[in-house]
Design an enzyme around this catalytic site. Structure first.
Site, PDB file in Angstrom:
ATOM      1  N   CYS A 113      -3.279  -2.963   7.496  1.00  0.00           N
ATOM      2  CA  CYS A 113      -2.600  -3.160   8.696  1.00  0.00           C
ATOM      3  C   CYS A 113      -2.716  -1.702   9.284  1.00  0.00           C
ATOM      4  O   CYS A 113      -3.040  -0.960   8.423  1.00  0.00           O
ATOM      5  CB  CYS A 113      -0.744  -3.523   8.791  1.00  0.00           C
ATOM      6  SG  CYS A 113       0.207  -2.217   8.381  1.00  0.00           S
ATOM      7  N   GLU A 143       0.783  -1.312  -0.134  1.00  0.00           N
ATOM      8  CA  GLU A 143      -0.068   0.263   0.341  1.00  0.00           C
ATOM      9  C   GLU A 143       1.296   1.749   0.198  1.00  0.00           C
ATOM     10  O   GLU A 143       0.116   1.910  -0.600  1.00  0.00           O
ATOM     11  CB  GLU A 143      -0.994  -0.347   1.217  1.00  0.00           C
ATOM     12  CG  GLU A 143      -1.734  -1.217   1.037  1.00  0.00           C
ATOM     13  CD  GLU A 143      -1.976  -2.014   2.071  1.00  0.00           C
ATOM     14  OE1 GLU A 143      -2.362  -2.893   2.946  1.00  0.00           O
ATOM     15  OE2 GLU A 143      -0.178  -2.563   2.399  1.00  0.00           O
TER      16      GLU A 143
END
Length: 150
Positions: free
Chosen positions: A83, A55
């Protein structure tokens, strides 16, 4: 392109991790006009960098492509639930939509452990999970199966 098509691009990136020792996670970011503006894959082992998540790599590329740190209106497609670090970056980049494939029961911040996107931050992202879940989970299972054989 359909949502599944974007997730398939993320999955293709994830599969490139299989030869590097990195957990297979891939990500693409799509502009409001439907153009892929950022791509990333997990490279923590490859770079020995705790922050080398798919990401973050995709967000950095999208910022360079669009010439702004504000990714308002963009959609992010990632093969594994983000996360805490990545969820924070998504919120800070003002990404409007998050689509993920497989749940991450140990660190997932879209509802598995907690949901950062439900907190009272000034910018919100719509979050949807389970897109191509079986394929995304399959890549992870194959990685860990190979790892156990070593």
């Amino acid at each position: 392109m359909e949502r599944e098509g974007y997730m398939r691009q993320a999955l293709d990136l994830a599969l490139k991790c299989l030869g590097t020792g990195d957990v297979p996670v891939g990500c693409v970011i799509v502009s409001p006009g439907g153009q892929v503006v950022g791509r990333g894959r997990n490279r923590r082992e490859e770079r020995q960098d705790a922050a080398a998540h798919a990401e973050l790599e995709a967000i950095q590329e999208a910022c360079r492509t669009l010439g702004s740190w504000r990714l308002t209106g963009c959609a992010l497609y990632v093969t594994l639930e983000p996360c805490p670090m990545c969820a924070g970056a998504i919120l800070n980049a003002r990404i409007g939509e998050v689509w993920y494939g497989a749940r991450e029961e140990k660190t997932g911040c879209c509802g598995s452990v907690l949901n950062l996107f439900a907190e009272n931050f000034p910018y919100k992202a719509a979050v949807r999970g389970g897109l191509l879940e079986a394929e995304c989970r399959g890549a992870l299972q194959e990685f860990f199966r190979r790892r156990r054989e070593i």
